[in-house]
Structures are given as structure tokens and as C-alpha cells.
Design a protein around this motif. Structure first.
Motif, PDB file in Angstrom:
ATOM      1  N   ILE A   3      -0.489  -8.370  14.328  1.00  0.00           N
ATOM      2  CA  ILE A   3      -0.807  -9.486  13.434  1.00  0.00           C
ATOM      3  C   ILE A   3      -0.246 -10.770  14.063  1.00  0.00           C
ATOM      4  CG2 ILE A   3      -0.447 -10.531  11.164  1.00  0.00           C
ATOM      5  CD1 ILE A   3      -2.180  -8.101  11.001  1.00  0.00           C
ATOM      6  N   VAL A   4      -1.085 -11.798  14.166  1.00  0.00           N
ATOM      7  CA  VAL A   4      -0.651 -13.089  14.716  1.00  0.00           C
ATOM      8  C   VAL A   4      -0.635 -14.120  13.595  1.00  0.00           C
ATOM      9  CG1 VAL A   4      -1.059 -14.867  16.449  1.00  0.00           C
ATOM     10  CG2 VAL A   4      -1.719 -12.505  16.916  1.00  0.00           C
ATOM     11  N   PHE A   5       0.531 -14.688  13.341  1.00  0.00           N
ATOM     12  CA  PHE A   5       0.662 -15.713  12.300  1.00  0.00           C
ATOM     13  C   PHE A   5       0.269 -17.071  12.883  1.00  0.00           C
ATOM     14  CE2 PHE A   5       3.448 -18.941  10.217  1.00  0.00           C
ATOM     15  CZ  PHE A   5       2.839 -18.900   8.969  1.00  0.00           C
ATOM     16  N   LEU A   6      -0.724 -17.709  12.241  1.00  0.00           N
ATOM     17  CA  LEU A   6      -1.221 -18.996  12.728  1.00  0.00           C
ATOM     18  C   LEU A   6      -0.652 -20.139  11.896  1.00  0.00           C
ATOM     19  CD1 LEU A   6      -5.005 -18.138  13.260  1.00  0.00           C
ATOM     20  CD2 LEU A   6      -3.150 -18.022  14.931  1.00  0.00           C
ATOM     21  N   GLU A   7      -0.028 -21.090  12.564  1.00  0.00           N
ATOM     22  CA  GLU A   7       0.377 -22.342  11.907  1.00  0.00           C
ATOM     23  C   GLU A   7      -0.711 -23.378  12.182  1.00  0.00           C
ATOM     24  OE1 GLU A   7       4.508 -23.665  12.254  1.00  0.00           O
ATOM     25  OE2 GLU A   7       4.955 -21.768  13.230  1.00  0.00           O
ATOM     26  N   HIS A   8      -0.959 -24.221  11.198  1.00  0.00           N
ATOM     27  CA  HIS A   8      -2.009 -25.235  11.360  1.00  0.00           C
ATOM     28  C   HIS A   8      -1.626 -26.509  10.634  1.00  0.00           C
ATOM     29  CE1 HIS A   8      -3.589 -24.910   7.189  1.00  0.00           C
ATOM     30  NE2 HIS A   8      -3.112 -23.669   7.274  1.00  0.00           N
ATOM     31  N   TYR A  35      -5.932  -6.585  17.429  1.00  0.00           N
ATOM     32  CA  TYR A  35      -5.104  -7.654  16.871  1.00  0.00           C
ATOM     33  C   TYR A  35      -5.918  -8.489  15.888  1.00  0.00           C
ATOM     34  CZ  TYR A  35      -7.141 -10.861  20.388  1.00  0.00           C
ATOM     35  OH  TYR A  35      -7.987 -11.595  21.172  1.00  0.00           O
ATOM     36  N   LYS A  36      -5.203  -8.960  14.865  1.00  0.00           N
ATOM     37  CA  LYS A  36      -5.804  -9.792  13.833  1.00  0.00           C
ATOM     38  C   LYS A  36      -4.960 -11.055  13.674  1.00  0.00           C
ATOM     39  CE  LYS A  36      -7.143  -5.665  11.192  1.00  0.00           C
ATOM     40  NZ  LYS A  36      -7.044  -4.962   9.884  1.00  0.00           N
ATOM     41  N   ALA A  37      -5.599 -12.090  13.126  1.00  0.00           N
ATOM     42  CA  ALA A  37      -4.867 -13.324  12.844  1.00  0.00           C
ATOM     43  C   ALA A  37      -4.626 -13.413  11.338  1.00  0.00           C
ATOM     44  CB  ALA A  37      -5.657 -14.531  13.319  1.00  0.00           C
ATOM     45  N   MET A  38      -3.571 -14.121  10.950  1.00  0.00           N
ATOM     46  CA  MET A  38      -3.354 -14.392   9.519  1.00  0.00           C
ATOM     47  C   MET A  38      -3.029 -15.860   9.337  1.00  0.00           C
ATOM     48  SD  MET A  38       0.475 -13.236   8.282  1.00  0.00           S
ATOM     49  CE  MET A  38       0.434 -14.384   6.904  1.00  0.00           C
ATOM     50  N   VAL A  39      -3.453 -16.408   8.207  1.00  0.00           N
ATOM     51  CA  VAL A  39      -3.206 -17.815   7.917  1.00  0.00           C
ATOM     52  C   VAL A  39      -2.910 -17.977   6.432  1.00  0.00           C
ATOM     53  CG1 VAL A  39      -5.633 -18.383   7.456  1.00  0.00           C
ATOM     54  CG2 VAL A  39      -4.078 -20.168   8.301  1.00  0.00           C
ATOM     55  N   ILE A  40      -2.109 -18.963   6.111  1.00  0.00           N
ATOM     56  CA  ILE A  40      -1.806 -19.298   4.717  1.00  0.00           C
ATOM     57  C   ILE A  40      -2.497 -20.611   4.382  1.00  0.00           C
ATOM     58  CG2 ILE A  40       0.021 -19.861   3.079  1.00  0.00           C
ATOM     59  CD1 ILE A  40       1.913 -18.140   4.762  1.00  0.00           C
ATOM     60  N   GLY A  41      -3.276 -20.626   3.284  1.00  0.00           N
ATOM     61  CA  GLY A  41      -3.959 -21.855   2.874  1.00  0.00           C
ATOM     62  C   GLY A  41      -5.454 -21.658   2.764  1.00  0.00           C
ATOM     63  N   ASN A  42      -6.122 -22.679   2.265  1.00  0.00           N
ATOM     64  CA  ASN A  42      -7.568 -22.595   2.059  1.00  0.00           C
ATOM     65  C   ASN A  42      -8.380 -23.380   3.088  1.00  0.00           C
ATOM     66  OD1 ASN A  42      -7.327 -21.007  -0.287  1.00  0.00           O
ATOM     67  ND2 ASN A  42      -6.916 -22.840  -1.537  1.00  0.00           N
ATOM     68  N   GLU A  43      -7.707 -24.058   4.004  1.00  0.00           N
ATOM     69  CA  GLU A  43      -8.413 -24.912   4.949  1.00  0.00           C
ATOM     70  C   GLU A  43      -9.274 -24.095   5.929  1.00  0.00           C
ATOM     71  OE1 GLU A  43      -5.242 -24.926   4.333  1.00  0.00           O
ATOM     72  OE2 GLU A  43      -4.518 -26.964   3.899  1.00  0.00           O
ATOM     73  N   ILE A  71       6.949 -18.767   2.662  1.00  0.00           N
ATOM     74  CA  ILE A  71       6.157 -18.279   3.801  1.00  0.00           C
ATOM     75  C   ILE A  71       6.750 -16.973   4.329  1.00  0.00           C
ATOM     76  CG2 ILE A  71       5.464 -18.785   6.186  1.00  0.00           C
ATOM     77  CD1 ILE A  71       5.377 -21.754   5.372  1.00  0.00           C
ATOM     78  N   ALA A  72       8.088 -16.911   4.391  1.00  0.00           N
ATOM     79  CA  ALA A  72       8.734 -15.675   4.837  1.00  0.00           C
ATOM     80  C   ALA A  72       8.376 -14.519   3.909  1.00  0.00           C
ATOM     81  CB  ALA A  72      10.252 -15.870   4.882  1.00  0.00           C
ATOM     82  N   SER A  73       8.323 -14.781   2.605  1.00  0.00           N
ATOM     83  CA  SER A  73       7.970 -13.734   1.636  1.00  0.00           C
ATOM     84  C   SER A  73       6.535 -13.249   1.848  1.00  0.00           C
ATOM     85  CB  SER A  73       8.142 -14.281   0.211  1.00  0.00           C
ATOM     86  OG  SER A  73       7.687 -13.343  -0.733  1.00  0.00           O
ATOM     87  N   VAL A  74       5.613 -14.197   2.094  1.00  0.00           N
ATOM     88  CA  VAL A  74       4.215 -13.828   2.330  1.00  0.00           C
ATOM     89  C   VAL A  74       4.091 -12.982   3.593  1.00  0.00           C
ATOM     90  CG1 VAL A  74       1.948 -14.748   2.962  1.00  0.00           C
ATOM     91  CG2 VAL A  74       3.232 -15.800   1.097  1.00  0.00           C
ATOM     92  N   CYS A  75       4.756 -13.414   4.674  1.00  0.00           N
ATOM     93  CA  CYS A  75       4.692 -12.658   5.928  1.00  0.00           C
ATOM     94  C   CYS A  75       5.266 -11.250   5.739  1.00  0.00           C
ATOM     95  CB  CYS A  75       5.456 -13.395   7.031  1.00  0.00           C
ATOM     96  SG  CYS A  75       4.687 -14.957   7.546  1.00  0.00           S
TER      97      CYS A  75
END
Length: 316
Positions: A3-8, A35-43, A71-75
Motif C-alpha cells: 500500500i502506498v500512501f499518497l500525499e497531495h 501494489y495499490k495506492a491510498m489517498v485521503i480526501g475527495n479531490e 491521518i495516523a488512525s486512518v492509515c
């Protein structure tokens, strides 16, 4: 699985996250896993993670701007749900703060600041800088899950295809924030130091903050980001967010140009992982020359204006 955490920023994926995707691509190819990516938000993300090889994007949909502990809790919840072998993210300011939390909560190994990896006897061995950049260590995780954070400018991200990643939404209860953000002030218009390919830095050799114009001109001509030594930031010539070194920001640009900086060990600790170092200093005994790939021993007030003129002439 990885899992790759993406910051944007407003949907624009940060360069460091694309480099984390690149490392995931290489690691997945080496170990024969996905591998998969993960992102937080609706953008809507740009570029699409699918262009960098991720077949799936896991989205944690929210309109809120989450704090670091949220964010740590979500991850943590994503790792607990999907049980990836590796959770990878860029070594950003955010991940420096929460990478350890995620590793502890998920009972994972943590290797921070990975610059390369190799396979040996069926195991992946990860390389990182230690002792303020004076040595390298090679580490192998001992648990079945590992959190890896990627050092900037170590993995050159490249577009893999025109395919778009398939989006899947995951929903978790997000705890209340323990810290409330009152105001956010962002630096506008410049590439962050940790992501800059070229950095032009100066020290007390400038003698006066009014002389900084030629440094900014050189940076503009090269498309570089400006930095400074600690004494310059301490006296208020430059903002502290430009301070690089052991007590400031550690950077790893492709090119680091040090002008009027002696090269104290505390400064070198933050920049000696740069791929190429160019030093301009009139003192032939300046310690920085020992760490430099290229050196110009001369008065910066003569060298830098001539350098600027030469670059302008070359561009024209």
C-alpha cells in the motif's frame, strides 16, 4: 501486497509520493507482488496513480482536513484491514511524525529514509543513510509487515501507462482531532526544499542580507530553490524554513550549490547526500571543499555575478 500512501495538495500528488510509488513498483516487480495506492480526501488526483502503475486507488472519502493523529488512525485502519506486506510513504514532515505511530499500532517493522534496496537470499535488504550521512546501513525487516518511508530524490518516478487506477472507497470512523489547527500559512511559488532538484544556498559570506539578490537571481535562472546556513537564519537574514543542516532540513537534491558557506560539520550533515556539490568560497581552507565535487576558490561577489551573466548568455 504493497500500500502506498499518497500525499497531495488540492489533488496534485506530491513529488515525494510519486517517488514512493516508483519504489513500490520496483519492489513489487522484484518480489512478484501487487501494489495499490491510498489517498485521503475527495479531490480528483493529478496525475492519476494508474499512470504510475497502481491498478487500484483506495480512497478514504472526507471533506475534512484531517490532523496528523487522525491521518495516523486512518492509515492504521487501512493496514489492519488489508494486511499489506509493506506500507510505503515518502519521508515527509507528516510521515516523520506519524510513521512510528503507524508501525507501533500495526506491530510492523519501521525503516525510515530508504534510499535503495536489493534482494539477497530471498529477502529484500533496504539501504538508508546513518550517522548524519557519513555511512549507510542495510536493514532487513523481521516482522511480516513493514512501514517504509522513502528518502527524497532516490527513486526517479516515470509514467508506466495511460491506464487509470480503479477507485474503491473504504470507510472508517475517524476519531476527533487532538489538535486544532488555527491557521495555515503556506510558502507560495517555490518547490519545497525536500523536493527540489537544484538548491542554491548561501551563508555569512554574503556579509549583508541586501546582497541576497544575486543568490535569488542565480536560483531563478537555474529553476532552483534557495537555502541558507544556520547563522544566516538565526540573525534573521533568511527565514528558518530555508535552514538546511543537522538542526534544520536534511535535503538530497541532484545539485547543491554552496556559496559563502565554510562547511561546518553540522551543515554538511544535512546536505552531504546531495548527488553533486558545487562550492564557491574565497577561503581555500574552507572544509566544504573536501566534500565538494566541484569548487571555485574566489570572491563570491565576483564569481556569482559572472556566473549569472554566463547563464543568461547561454539561455539567450
Amino acid at each position: 501486497m504493497i500500500i502506498v500512501f499518497l500525499e497531495h495538495k488540492a489533488g496534485q500528488i506530491k513529488k515525494l509520493s510519486l517517488e514512493a510509488l516508483e519504489m513500490a513498483h520496483q519492489l513489487a516487480s522484484t518480489e512478484g507482488i501487487s501494489y495499490k495506492a491510498m489517498v485521503i480526501g475527495n479531490e480528483v488526483l493529478s496525475p492519476n496513480p494508474g499512470n504510475y502503475g497502481a491498478k487500484e486507488l483506495i480512497r478514504i472519502a472526507t471533506n475534512e482536513k484531517l490532523s496528523s493523529d487522525q491521518i495516523a488512525s486512518v492509515c492504521f485502519n487501512v493496514v489492519q484491514s488489508l494486511q499489506p506486506k509493506y506500507f510505503i510513504a515518502g519521508l515527509s514532515t507528516l510521515m516523520k511524525g506519524i510513521g512510528g505511530q503507524i508501525a507501533i499500532k500495526t506491530q510492523s517493522s519501521l525503516i525510515s529514509g530508504v534510499s535503495a534496496f536489493r534482494r539477497d537470499s530471498g529477502k529484500s535488504i533496504f539501504k538508508k543513510s546513518v550517522f548524519s550521512g557519513k555511512a549507510f546501513a542495510e536493514l532487513s525487516p523481521i516482522s511480516d509487515k513493514t512501514v517504509l518511508t522513502v528518502m527524497a530524490n532516490c527513486f526517479n518516478s516515470t509514467i508506466k501507462s495511460e491506464e487509470l487506477a480503479t477507485e474503491n472507497t473504504m470507510t472508517f470512523g475517524i476519531p476527533s482531532a487532538k489538535i486544532q489547527s488555527i491557521e495555515t500559512r503556506l510558502i507560495q511559488g517555490k518547490t519545497p526544499l525536500t523536493e527540489a532538484a537544484v538548491v542554491v544556498s548561501a551563508g555569512r559570506g554574503l556579509k549583508d542580507p541586501s546582497n541576497w539578490g544575486m543568490i535569488e537571481e542565480l536560483a531563478d535562472l537555474l529553476g532552483a530553490t534557495t537555502a541558507c546556513s544556520r547563522p544566516v537564519a538565526d540573525v534573521g537574514w533568511r527565514p528558518h524554513h530555508e535552514h538546511v543542516g543537522q538542526t534544520g532540513i536534511a535535503i538530497r537534491p541532484n545539485v547543491y550549490i554552496a556559496i559563502g558557506i565554510s562547511g561546518a560539520i553540522q551543515h554538511l550533515a544535512g546536505v552531504n547526500n546531495s548527488r553533486k556539490i558545487l562550492v564557491i568560497n574565497k577561503d581555500p581552507e574552507a572544509p566544504f571543499f573536501k566534500a565538494a565535487d566541484y569548487g571555485v576558490c574566489g570572491d563570491l561577489f565576483e564569481v556569482v555575478p559572472k556566473l549569472n551573466q554566463a547563464i543568461k548568455k547561454l539561455k539567450n
